[in-house]
Write an enzyme that holds these catalytic residues in place. Sequence first.
Site, PDB file in Angstrom:
ATOM      1  N   LYS A  10      63.964  48.650  15.321  1.00 35.01           N
ATOM      2  CA  LYS A  10      64.880  48.620  16.471  1.00 35.01           C
ATOM      3  C   LYS A  10      66.342  48.535  16.031  1.00 35.01           C
ATOM      4  O   LYS A  10      67.185  49.247  16.556  1.00 35.01           O
ATOM      5  CB  LYS A  10      64.602  47.422  17.389  1.00 35.01           C
ATOM      6  CG  LYS A  10      63.270  47.470  18.108  1.00 35.01           C
ATOM      7  CD  LYS A  10      63.160  46.372  19.162  1.00 35.01           C
ATOM      8  CE  LYS A  10      63.324  44.965  18.627  1.00 35.01           C
ATOM      9  NZ  LYS A  10      62.311  44.555  17.634  1.00 35.01           N
ATOM     10  N   ARG A  85      63.043  39.866  26.047  1.00 31.28           N
ATOM     11  CA  ARG A  85      61.861  39.627  25.227  1.00 31.28           C
ATOM     12  C   ARG A  85      60.806  38.843  25.992  1.00 31.28           C
ATOM     13  O   ARG A  85      59.773  38.505  25.439  1.00 31.28           O
ATOM     14  CB  ARG A  85      62.268  38.827  23.996  1.00 31.28           C
ATOM     15  CG  ARG A  85      62.276  39.676  22.717  1.00 31.28           C
ATOM     16  CD  ARG A  85      62.802  38.769  21.646  1.00 31.28           C
ATOM     17  NE  ARG A  85      62.462  39.054  20.321  1.00 31.28           N
ATOM     18  CZ  ARG A  85      63.291  39.595  19.425  1.00 31.28           C
ATOM     19  NH1 ARG A  85      64.453  40.063  19.790  1.00 31.28           N
ATOM     20  NH2 ARG A  85      62.929  39.704  18.172  1.00 31.28           N
ATOM     21  N   ARG A 124      61.175  43.657   3.512  1.00 34.05           N
ATOM     22  CA  ARG A 124      62.539  43.873   4.008  1.00 34.05           C
ATOM     23  C   ARG A 124      63.536  42.919   3.357  1.00 34.05           C
ATOM     24  O   ARG A 124      63.291  41.734   3.226  1.00 34.05           O
ATOM     25  CB  ARG A 124      62.519  43.660   5.527  1.00 34.05           C
ATOM     26  CG  ARG A 124      63.837  43.815   6.208  1.00 34.05           C
ATOM     27  CD  ARG A 124      63.658  44.047   7.674  1.00 34.05           C
ATOM     28  NE  ARG A 124      63.458  42.816   8.423  1.00 34.05           N
ATOM     29  CZ  ARG A 124      63.488  42.777   9.769  1.00 34.05           C
ATOM     30  NH1 ARG A 124      63.651  43.877  10.466  1.00 34.05           N
ATOM     31  NH2 ARG A 124      63.310  41.638  10.391  1.00 34.05           N
ATOM     32  N   ARG A 135      65.316  37.570   4.835  1.00 29.58           N
ATOM     33  CA  ARG A 135      65.566  36.711   5.990  1.00 29.58           C
ATOM     34  C   ARG A 135      64.522  35.606   5.993  1.00 29.58           C
ATOM     35  O   ARG A 135      63.352  35.859   5.717  1.00 29.58           O
ATOM     36  CB  ARG A 135      65.408  37.528   7.283  1.00 29.58           C
ATOM     37  CG  ARG A 135      66.690  38.079   7.798  1.00 29.58           C
ATOM     38  CD  ARG A 135      66.468  39.054   8.925  1.00 29.58           C
ATOM     39  NE  ARG A 135      65.694  38.526  10.060  1.00 29.58           N
ATOM     40  CZ  ARG A 135      65.546  39.188  11.205  1.00 29.58           C
ATOM     41  NH1 ARG A 135      66.118  40.372  11.367  1.00 29.58           N
ATOM     42  NH2 ARG A 135      64.837  38.691  12.192  1.00 29.58           N
ATOM     43  N   ARG A 146      55.660  35.575  14.434  1.00 36.31           N
ATOM     44  CA  ARG A 146      56.549  36.416  15.263  1.00 36.31           C
ATOM     45  C   ARG A 146      55.759  37.540  15.929  1.00 36.31           C
ATOM     46  O   ARG A 146      56.032  37.916  17.068  1.00 36.31           O
ATOM     47  CB  ARG A 146      57.693  36.981  14.409  1.00 36.31           C
ATOM     48  CG  ARG A 146      58.746  35.926  14.095  1.00 36.31           C
ATOM     49  CD  ARG A 146      59.664  36.362  12.984  1.00 36.31           C
ATOM     50  NE  ARG A 146      60.482  37.489  13.326  1.00 36.31           N
ATOM     51  CZ  ARG A 146      60.960  38.355  12.425  1.00 36.31           C
ATOM     52  NH1 ARG A 146      60.690  38.206  11.151  1.00 36.31           N
ATOM     53  NH2 ARG A 146      61.712  39.338  12.811  1.00 36.31           N
TER      54      ARG A 146
HETATM   55  P1  AMP Z   1      65.543  39.937  15.859  1.00 32.46           P
HETATM   56  O1  AMP Z   1      66.624  40.178  14.883  1.00 32.46           O
HETATM   57  O2  AMP Z   1      65.682  40.753  17.117  1.00 32.46           O
HETATM   58  O3  AMP Z   1      64.162  40.056  15.250  1.00 32.46           O
HETATM   59  O4  AMP Z   1      65.688  38.418  16.338  1.00 32.46           O
HETATM   60  C1  AMP Z   1      65.586  37.340  15.431  1.00 32.46           C
HETATM   61  C2  AMP Z   1      65.276  36.057  16.174  1.00 32.46           C
HETATM   62  O5  AMP Z   1      66.316  35.768  17.120  1.00 32.46           O
HETATM   63  C3  AMP Z   1      63.988  36.082  16.999  1.00 32.46           C
HETATM   64  O6  AMP Z   1      62.839  35.820  16.239  1.00 32.46           O
HETATM   65  C4  AMP Z   1      64.288  34.969  18.009  1.00 32.46           C
HETATM   66  O7  AMP Z   1      64.160  33.685  17.421  1.00 32.46           O
HETATM   67  C5  AMP Z   1      65.773  35.184  18.289  1.00 32.46           C
HETATM   68  N1  AMP Z   1      65.960  36.142  19.421  1.00 32.46           N
HETATM   69  C6  AMP Z   1      66.501  37.383  19.365  1.00 32.46           C
HETATM   70  N2  AMP Z   1      66.509  37.955  20.574  1.00 32.46           N
HETATM   71  C7  AMP Z   1      65.943  37.052  21.428  1.00 32.46           C
HETATM   72  C8  AMP Z   1      65.654  37.042  22.818  1.00 32.46           C
HETATM   73  N3  AMP Z   1      65.929  38.091  23.599  1.00 32.46           N
HETATM   74  N4  AMP Z   1      65.073  35.925  23.337  1.00 32.46           N
HETATM   75  C9  AMP Z   1      64.802  34.852  22.584  1.00 32.46           C
HETATM   76  N5  AMP Z   1      65.025  34.803  21.261  1.00 32.46           N
HETATM   77  C10 AMP Z   1      65.599  35.885  20.675  1.00 32.46           C
END
Ligand code: AMP
Length: 196
Positions: A10, A85, A124, A135, A146
């Site tokens: 994404k 989400r 990654r 990360r 996750r």
């Molecule tokens: P991502 O980089 O999109 O994988 O996001 C990393 C982390 O940020 C996720 O595992 C969540 O802990 C938090 N996060 C990102 N977007 C959201 C969202 N829309 N709602 C809740 N937590 C989020």
Amino acid sequence: MLLGPPGAGKGTQAQVIAGRLGVPAISTGDIFRANVSGQTELGKQAKSYMDAGDLVPDEITVAMVKDRLAETDAKGGFLLDGFPRTIAQGEQLRGSLQELGHHLDCVLELVVDEDELVRRLSGRRMLVDGEWVQRDDDKPETVRHRLEVYREQTAPLSGFYASEGLLAQIDAIGSIEEVTARAMAALERPGQSDDS
Ligand code: AMP
């Protein structure tokens, strides 16, 4: 809006597609990570959830996105990456968009099978200050959690947007260019799925 599990690509596609469309890519994960690095109050609130691979609570996330969407660069449109989400976030987004006089044109779901996601996420690395680092939330045990969180809390959004005729699903396995080409074609025909 881009929908898809962690590791579906994404973030990468959001940058490329937003560039092509001439709109900002708004990534909640990136905003949270910037706040964690900057040790802001929001970053402190979000960090423990992120480290555990859990979602940051809706009330924190929704307020943050609402502020971001009201910024000037988002007036002409935007691409959402990683938000909503949960169904509750989807409902809140609908309200925020109405208030701002916007609407969703298309929800693009990047489809990748789970074995491939685990392989991608564990390999990654991100470039931080000239060094490749993993990360914290890409560690194998957090990755599994996750993916579970995605299945339980986020995947239902696929049906939510399909029922509104906004969903387009694309196969997200292939080169970045191949996936972008499928995405750009799908944006022209929201509500239909890619059969390739
Ligand atoms: P991502 O980089 O999109 O994988 O996001 C990393 C982390 O940020 C996720 O595992 C969540 O802990 C938090 N996060 C990102 N977007 C959201 C969202 N829309 N709602 C809740 N937590 C989020």
